[in-house]
Design a protein around this motif. Structure first.
Motif, PDB file in Angstrom:
ATOM      1  N   HIS B 255       0.831  -1.212   0.000  1.00 23.23           N
ATOM      2  CA  HIS B 255       0.000   0.000   0.000  1.00 23.23           C
ATOM      3  C   HIS B 255       0.864   1.259   0.000  1.00 23.23           C
ATOM      4  CE1 HIS B 255      -3.656  -2.282   1.845  1.00 23.23           C
ATOM      5  NE2 HIS B 255      -3.808  -2.140   0.545  1.00 23.23           N
ATOM      6  N   TYR B 296     -11.284   1.571   1.670  1.00 21.18           N
ATOM      7  CA  TYR B 296     -12.056   0.334   1.533  1.00 21.18           C
ATOM      8  C   TYR B 296     -12.627  -0.145   2.863  1.00 21.18           C
ATOM      9  CZ  TYR B 296     -11.043  -0.480  -3.353  1.00 21.18           C
ATOM     10  OH  TYR B 296     -11.013  -0.374  -4.717  1.00 21.18           O
ATOM     11  N   GLY B 329      -8.248  -3.892   0.319  1.00 22.82           N
ATOM     12  CA  GLY B 329      -8.592  -3.084  -0.845  1.00 22.82           C
ATOM     13  C   GLY B 329      -8.332  -3.878  -2.118  1.00 22.82           C
ATOM     14  N   LYS B 330      -7.845  -3.191  -3.149  1.00 23.61           N
ATOM     15  CA  LYS B 330      -7.626  -3.877  -4.429  1.00 23.61           C
ATOM     16  C   LYS B 330      -6.476  -4.874  -4.362  1.00 23.61           C
ATOM     17  CE  LYS B 330      -9.631  -0.557  -7.589  1.00 23.61           C
ATOM     18  NZ  LYS B 330      -9.417   0.519  -8.543  1.00 23.61           N
ATOM     19  N   PHE B 333      -6.977  -8.681  -4.727  1.00 24.76           N
ATOM     20  CA  PHE B 333      -7.089  -9.411  -6.000  1.00 24.76           C
ATOM     21  C   PHE B 333      -5.733  -9.999  -6.418  1.00 24.76           C
ATOM     22  CE2 PHE B 333     -10.376  -5.886  -6.769  1.00 24.76           C
ATOM     23  CZ  PHE B 333     -11.279  -6.525  -5.933  1.00 24.76           C
ATOM     24  N   ASP B 334      -4.654  -9.279  -6.129  1.00 23.39           N
ATOM     25  CA  ASP B 334      -3.317  -9.786  -6.475  1.00 23.39           C
ATOM     26  C   ASP B 334      -2.783 -10.746  -5.416  1.00 23.39           C
ATOM     27  OD1 ASP B 334      -3.246  -8.407  -8.808  1.00 23.39           O
ATOM     28  OD2 ASP B 334      -2.210  -6.660  -7.981  1.00 23.39           O
ATOM     29  N   HIS B 512     -17.163  -5.222  -4.072  1.00 19.28           N
ATOM     30  CA  HIS B 512     -15.769  -5.605  -3.789  1.00 19.28           C
ATOM     31  C   HIS B 512     -15.682  -7.119  -3.551  1.00 19.28           C
ATOM     32  CE1 HIS B 512     -11.628  -4.962  -2.698  1.00 19.28           C
ATOM     33  NE2 HIS B 512     -11.800  -5.478  -1.492  1.00 19.28           N
ATOM     34  N   ASP B 515     -16.103  -8.984  -6.841  1.00 17.57           N
ATOM     35  CA  ASP B 515     -14.852  -8.950  -7.619  1.00 17.57           C
ATOM     36  C   ASP B 515     -13.857  -9.970  -7.068  1.00 17.57           C
ATOM     37  OD1 ASP B 515     -15.861  -6.968  -9.200  1.00 17.57           O
ATOM     38  OD2 ASP B 515     -14.839  -5.313  -8.164  1.00 17.57           O
ATOM     39  N   LYS B 519     -12.192 -13.314  -8.717  1.00 19.54           N
ATOM     40  CA  LYS B 519     -10.740 -13.527  -8.710  1.00 19.54           C
ATOM     41  C   LYS B 519     -10.420 -14.938  -8.202  1.00 19.54           C
ATOM     42  CE  LYS B 519      -6.550 -12.625  -9.184  1.00 19.54           C
ATOM     43  NZ  LYS B 519      -5.946 -12.331 -10.483  1.00 19.54           N
TER      44      LYS B 519
END
Lengths: 184, 552
Positions: B255, B296, B329-330, B333-334, B512, B515, B519
């Motif tokens: 982050h 988030y 947060g995003k 996904f990774d 979220h 998503d 994933k």
């Protein structure tokens, strides 16, 4: 994509500080049991409630905390001082070592033995007409870690009267000359 | 295992028990039987302390204390801050207005407005809004729990009573900020965080070279780092014993790197100095970075407080099950596999440490470690899917509440829930004013939304699909037996506001999660599927727990 080696020194410092702040946030907002601070503390709100609310009485948790925590006692003393309607001046040591009345500006506390029942004593608080507001609670501090709270009934014609056992904590503490007394 | 050795294994470096207990005290403070400070207020307080951006708020607080002492009755500022129930703008507004006629002292000119108080000192003015007061009250609770009433009262003594200048209040605020600085210097885990930071950066450089990017922090890196840091068994350093502490540290590093890269892209690092102690660092820049990362997480807080808090969209367990995902947060996904490892294996690691605390015998400890996962990845994935389904149902139920109340947010929910819904039957009926294009449906207009609501249940006008959606929504609403989901209460504006605000916030959380589920469905794993991945990871975690807690 920006890589670590092309970050400026200022950016690297920003990364470090943001990491520090985010990690600190995670630490101090973590609520899981394994990360508990361990000490369940009495908060200032608890003290405030104890001092100002007639319903909030001394419980075991508060009593133990006051016994063990000198800072907490200091905070309670300050709070009592700050919120008191009236604080009685200290009494001079009487020859008997006992007091049966305390006087102050516009207020007097007297102890009077019941005629009907000799084991009982009236605690009578007399308020002058110009006394700022009728107190709701009587606080006594008879030893560094010994606090007594007594909710008071409504005043009638400037007089509040409480009937208590002669050997109750309330009466015994009031008779001690070095007990600190305040009205709230 | 006994004594200090066991403690050494359990305790994590970098956590200040004192600071945690102070924050818990603030979070758990009650007033009139209710929680005094909202979760958002507490989180904002934690941010201000963590980012050291408290100085401005301390100045505001001192001005408020000055006014509050005049307005608080016999107990002065103490009654103002502690005598008015939960910390809400309306409570402070009422307290100030009620005490106008009977101030404790007079002298400073105070004007009470609809939005707050304006203070006119002899040397300048200062304004404080009611909406800011709950946060300032939480700051006061934090200060009194950390610095203490005695010292705080001594500082305030210099700025109470009549005839005080604005400058005198500023001087007291500076003194108070110094007290906070001194306290935090002893209790913020900065040194430990720096040590962790340099350890992570060192590992990244060694593994990926100096030109690593934030995306180089991947599932494999995180797991390998944890294995390397726990290889020394019970003697391992305290910073990185739990897998979750490693995951969180890398997450935060990622982050921070992403945020700093943003600064670089904008060439906006000008305000970031290279030396914090020399005052070259602008804490507000760090605060802004943290604020962005925290975006988030905030929806979960909003759901817990007014107005959304009037509706129980999620219970405590459901909320807790989403916290880590939202914290990511995003990055979730990774780092999907790392997050799943954290969700599945760290709870058991917590049980191991609990067993150590109560000095469980070796046999019990081995048993706990051998059965090191309570659920599998598939179980966890199904749990997320159930939550997603639950949220869909809650959104549908919210739609019914909003339609019943003719609230405009119903339209936004319809569009979000059924993006493919054919709205053409309504188009002709909803056109107003001059047309600019044949296919324009002006949903933002108030009069259009009123007409929309009139027609929404009429199949001839709104179309069968719309009518079916509203019928589904009604059925969903009637099927929920949680706080707020009661037809009798749909006339209450607080309840409708709860559905309007909470519905939209829940929608963001749900998207979220959706998503993330996609994933998980399409994740490229080291093993061929989640079942095989779990079997392989279980072996890794079991082996590592044995090394960490038993020495081999």
């Amino acid at each position: 994509m920006t890589t670590w080696n092309i970050f400026t020194s200022k950016q690297k410092m920003a990364v470090e500080l943001a990491f520090d702040a985010l990690s600190t946030m995670d630490g101090i907002t973590d609520r899981r049991d394994t990360f508990k601070g361990g000490i369940q503390r009495i908060g200032f709100s608890d003290l405030y409630s104890f001092v100002t609310s007639s319903d909030s009485m001394m419980d075991e948790k508060l009593e133990r905390a006051l016994e063990q925590d000198g800072r907490l006692r200091g905070e309670l003393d300050r709070l009592l001082e700050r919120t008191a309607v009236y604080r009685f001046p200290k009494l001079a040591a009487a020859s008997s070592g006992k007091a049966d009345h305390r006087g102050g500006e516009g207020v007097l506390i007297r102890l009077k033995q019941s005629r009907a029942e000799q084991t009982q004593t009236y605690v009578i608080i007399e308020l002058a007409p110009d006394f700022p507001e009728a107190p709701k609670i009587l606080f006594l501090r008879s030893a560094p870690d010994r606090y007594i709270k007594h909710p008071l009934p409504e005043a009638h014609d400037g007089v509040i009267q409480v009937l208590a056992e002669e050997d109750s904590d309330l009466v015994r503490a009031l008779r001690k000359v070095d007990t600190e007394v305040s009205l709230h | 295992m006994e004594g200090p050795a066991a403690e050494n294994i359990i305790l994590e470096a970098g956590k200040s028990g004192e600071l945690i207990s102070v924050f818990r005290l603030v979070e758990e403070t009650q007033a009139n039987g209710e929680i005094k400070f909202s979760p958002t207020i507490c989180r904002d307080l934690a941010k201000a302390v963590s980012c050291r951006t408290y100085a401005g708020a301390v100045l505001e607080l001192c001005h408020l204390v000055h006014v509050a002492d005049a307005r608080g009755g016999g107990g002065g500022y103490v009654h103002f801050f502690w005598g008015h129930g939960p910390a809400r703008p309306a409570g402070f507004k009422g307290a100030i207005r009620n005490s106008l006629k009977n101030p404790t002292w007079r002298g400073t000119e105070v004007t009470v407005t609809d939005s707050g108080v304006d203070i006119a000192y002899s040397d300048g003015g200062f304004s404080i809004t009611y909406s800011r007061m709950p946060f300032l009250s939480a700051l006061m609770e934090f200060l009194i729990s950390s610095i203490g009433f005695g010292d705080l009262n001594d500082v305030f003594a210099g700025m109470l009573g009549p005839g005080i200048s604005k400058d005198a209040v500023s001087r007291c605020a500076n003194e108070l900020s110094r007290c906070v600085y001194d306290y935090l210097k002893d209790h913020l885990p900065t040194a430990q965080n720096m040590r962790k930071f340099h350890c992570l950066i060192g590992f990244m450089k060694e593994r990926h070279g100096v030109d690593f990017t934030p995306s180089a922090i991947d599932d494999e890196t995180i797991l390998d780092f944890w294995i390397s840091k726990t290889a020394d068994g019970p003697a391992a350093e305290g910073d990185f014993k739990t897998y979750e502490s490693v995951f969180r540290a890398f997450l935060r590093l990622r982050h921070a790197l992403e945020q700093a890269a943003g600064l670089y892209a904008l060439d906006g690092a000008r305000s970031i100095g290279a030396n914090r102690e020399a005052g070259e660092v602008d804490p507000d820049s760090i605060h802004a970075m943290v604020e962005t990362v925290d975006e988030y997480r905030s929806p979960l807080l909003v759901l817990q407080e007014p107005p959304a808090g009037a509706i129980k969209f999620l219970n405590n367990k459901e909320m807790a099950g989403l916290e880590l995902l939202m914290d990511c947060g995003k990055a979730a996904f990774d780092l999907a596999l790392s997050l799943m490892r954290c969700e599945v294996f760290t709870k058991k690691q917590g049980r191991v440490t609990q067993a150590l605390r109560r000095r469980a015998d070796a046999g019990e400890l081995r048993g706990i470690i051998d059965e090191c996962a309570l659920v599998t990845y598939e179980d966890r994935r199904e749990e997320y899917a159930r939550k997603s389904f639950h949220m869909d149902n809650m959104l549908l139920a919210s739609l019914y509440a909003l339609v019943r109340a003719r609230n405009e947010e119903a339209i936004s929910l319809i569009v979000a829930l059924r993006p493919d819904l054919d709205l053409r039957p309504l188009a002709n009926l909803l056109r107003i004013g001059k047309e600019t294009a044949d296919n324009v449906v002006m949903l933002s207009s108030k009069s259009v939304s009123d007409r929309f609501m009139d027609m929404i249940g009429d199949a001839d006008k709104a179309g069968k699909d719309m009518v079916a959606l509203v019928a589904d929504a009604r059925e969903a609403f009637n099927g929920v037996s949680r706080r707020g989901f009661s037809a009798e209460r749909l006339d209450e504006s607080a309840v409708v506001d709860g559905f309007a605000v909470g519905g939209m916030v829940l929608l963001g959380v749900k998207e979220h999660l959706a998503d993330f589920l996609r994933k998980l469905e399409n994740a490229r794993l080291p093993y061929e599927n989640w079942t095989r991945q779990f079997d392989a990871d279980k072996d890794v975690f079991t082996k590592q727990f044995h090394i960490l807690y038993e020495g081999s």
